[in-house]
Design an enzyme around this catalytic site. Structure first.
Site, PDB file in Angstrom:
ATOM      1  NE  ARG A  15      -2.495  -1.804   3.190  1.00 47.01           N
ATOM      2  CZ  ARG A  15      -2.867  -1.776   4.467  1.00 47.01           C
ATOM      3  NH1 ARG A  15      -3.789  -0.933   4.872  1.00 47.01           N
ATOM      4  NH2 ARG A  15      -2.308  -2.595   5.335  1.00 47.01           N
ATOM      5  CE1 TYR A 386      36.653  22.906 -11.499  1.00 45.43           C
ATOM      6  CE2 TYR A 386      34.681  23.767 -12.570  1.00 45.43           C
ATOM      7  CZ  TYR A 386      35.527  22.708 -12.296  1.00 45.43           C
ATOM      8  OH  TYR A 386      35.261  21.466 -12.800  1.00 45.43           O
TER       9      TYR A 386
END
Ligand code: UD1
Ligand code: CA
Length: 456
Positions: A15, A386
């Protein structure tokens, strides 16, 4: 007394309508099974066996950190059959405690109470009275009030169905005896299953006393069968946590709109938490911490008198005393702020250490950086940390002033007391005490004329 706890967790949980095994669904960020595990782990000298079936590999992998034995029930032939799969783990003189992996709110005090009643000659059952007992096994007693058996809903007579005392499924019983009874279980019943509940009648036949006790609150024995019940238990759990926090002196503006998915390991006085705040993992909250609406804080240390304004996301960070964060700030892992630091709106920090009295007030990204004290970082400043492959560090000295809309291309060092002119793209180290700027010189073209639209 050696306790062997057997947690039943083999069921599919149809269920739930989920790929995930039922016991892996979460309450307060932790699986149902882990809730049961952690409660039973509080019993001293307890050896825990978990019986898994549906999604067994997934459960074992996900919960490999638990200190348990795993037993497997490849076919779900009933609760008695499930316990039988753990029979090897049961010593004759043990007290066997049976728990369900989908009943997460059970309290340690209730287990202690139950275990206190169990011994060699006494089977202890946890029962409860429900106004509507539909679906549960009924506790059948004789005229003197002694328990004689448990009858499942589907096997019960109309008279038995009227009984409102039901089986929670939780019991404690002598090891040698339960092993003997499990071996005798049959499945001649309405569901064709090996019912654990049938051991009660066998106990009575063997002259073993069946003693019952009840939990303090019915919430404790509620199970999860569908997502509605999951959400209801989540709220009950959160409500209980909220009440404990309020007792400890926290102001929760609305306890119904507060979620703690983890624990506060150290809590100061007069903490105030506005609505829709989510706290996750392990947290330290100092005195007078104020957390604004919609903020989410995970695994962080928040110092005394810190104000976190609305809509901040903070994870694996340290915020020093008297600092002010947000609104709309994001402190990512590795952010360490000293005291009296101001982080304003739309500022993102990652792996950045900021010393006392520095300000990064608007629209900045500061990553892989070390920022000195009394630094002022102007709006729109970005550490370009970066290059697409590697990450580089930026170092900003004490009392430096970074003009707005500057890009600091790492690796780069800005000296102490240095000033960076607004709009600079800084690619080289900047000396102490001087003004550095790197931008095109402003020109005014006096001969220039604006184009004019021709009449048609
Ligand atoms: C069981 C009890 C019932 C009690 C009710 C309380 C039996 C026969 N009935 O009924 O008296 O009122 O719990 O909720 O014990 N499980 C397995 N393997 C199986 C079957 C079940 O591991 O083969 C696990 C399930 O995953 C679940 C627990 O045992 O965690 C209970 O199973 P469930 O099917 O919900 O039992 P009920 O029929 O509700
Ligand atoms: Ca059930």
């Amino acid at each position: 007394m050696q306790i062997t706890t057997i947690i039943l967790a083999a069921g599919k949980g149809t269920r739930m309508r989920s790929e995930l095994p039922k016991v892996m669904h979460k309450i307060a960020g932790k699986s149902l099974l882990e809730h049961v595990y952690q409660t039973s782990k509080q019993i001293p000298g307890n050896a825990i066996t978990v019986v898994v079936g549906h999604g067994a590999d997934f459960i074992r992998d996900s919960l490999a950190h638990l200190n348990v034995n795993w037993a497997e029930q490849s076919q779900q032939l009933g609760t008695g059959h499930a316990v039988q799969q753990a029979a090897e783990q049961i010593g004759d003189d043990d007290i066997v405690l049976v728990l369900y992996g989908d009943v997460p709110l059970l309290k340690f005090a209730t287990l202690q109470n139950l275990l206190g009643k169990a011994d060699k000659e006494t089977l202890a059952l946890l029962t409860i009275n429900f106004d509507d007992p539909t679906g549960y096994g009924r506790i059948i007693r004789d005229a003197t009030g002694r328990v004689t058996k448990i009858v499942e809903q589907k096997d019960a007579t109309p008279l038995e169905l009227a009984v409102t005392e039901v089986n929670t499924g939780i019991m404690a019983v002598n090891g040698q005896k339960i092993k003997k009874w499990l071996a005798q279980l049959g499945n001649d019943n309405a569901q064709g299953e090996y019912y654990l509940t049938d051991v009660v009648e066998m106990a009575v036949a063997d002259g073993v006393l069946v003693s019952t006790c009840q939990p303090q609150a019915s919430n404790e024995v509620l199970g999860v069968n569908n997502r509605l019940q999951l959400s209801q238990l989540e709220r009950l759990y959160q409500q209980a946590q909220a009440e404990i926090l309020m007792e400890q002196g926290v102001t929760l503006i609305d306890p119904l709109r507060f979620d703690l998915r983890g624990s506060i390991t150290q809590l100061g006085q007069d903490v105030e938490i506005d609505v829709n705040v989510i706290l996750e993992g392990q947290l330290v909250l100092g005195n007078n911490v104020k957390i604004g609406t919609n903020s989410q804080i995970k695994n962080s240390v928040i110092g005394d008198n810190v104000q976190i304004f609305a809509n901040c996301i903070i994870e694996d960070a340290v915020v020093g005393a008297n600092s002010r964060i947000g609104p709309f700030a994001r402190l990512r892992p590795g952010t360490v702020l000293s005291q009296d630091v101001h982080i304003g709106n739309f500022v993102e920090l990652k792996n950045a250490v900021v010393a006392e009295n520095s300000k990064i007030n608007h629209l900045s990204y500061i990553g892989d950086a070390s920022v000195g004290c009394q630094v002022n970082i102007g709006a729109g400043t970005i550490t370009c940390n970066y290059d697409g492959v590697n990450k580089f560090n930026t170092v900003i000295g004490d009392r430096a002033f970074i003009g707005s809309n500057s890009q600091l291309v790492a690796p780069v060092t800005i000296g102490a007391n240095a000033t960076i002119g607004a709009g600079s793209t800084i690619t080289e180290d900047c000396p102490d005490n001087q003004l550095t700027l790197a931008r095109a010189k402003q020109v005014t073209v006096s001969t220039w004329q604006r184009p004019v639209k021709k009449d048609t």
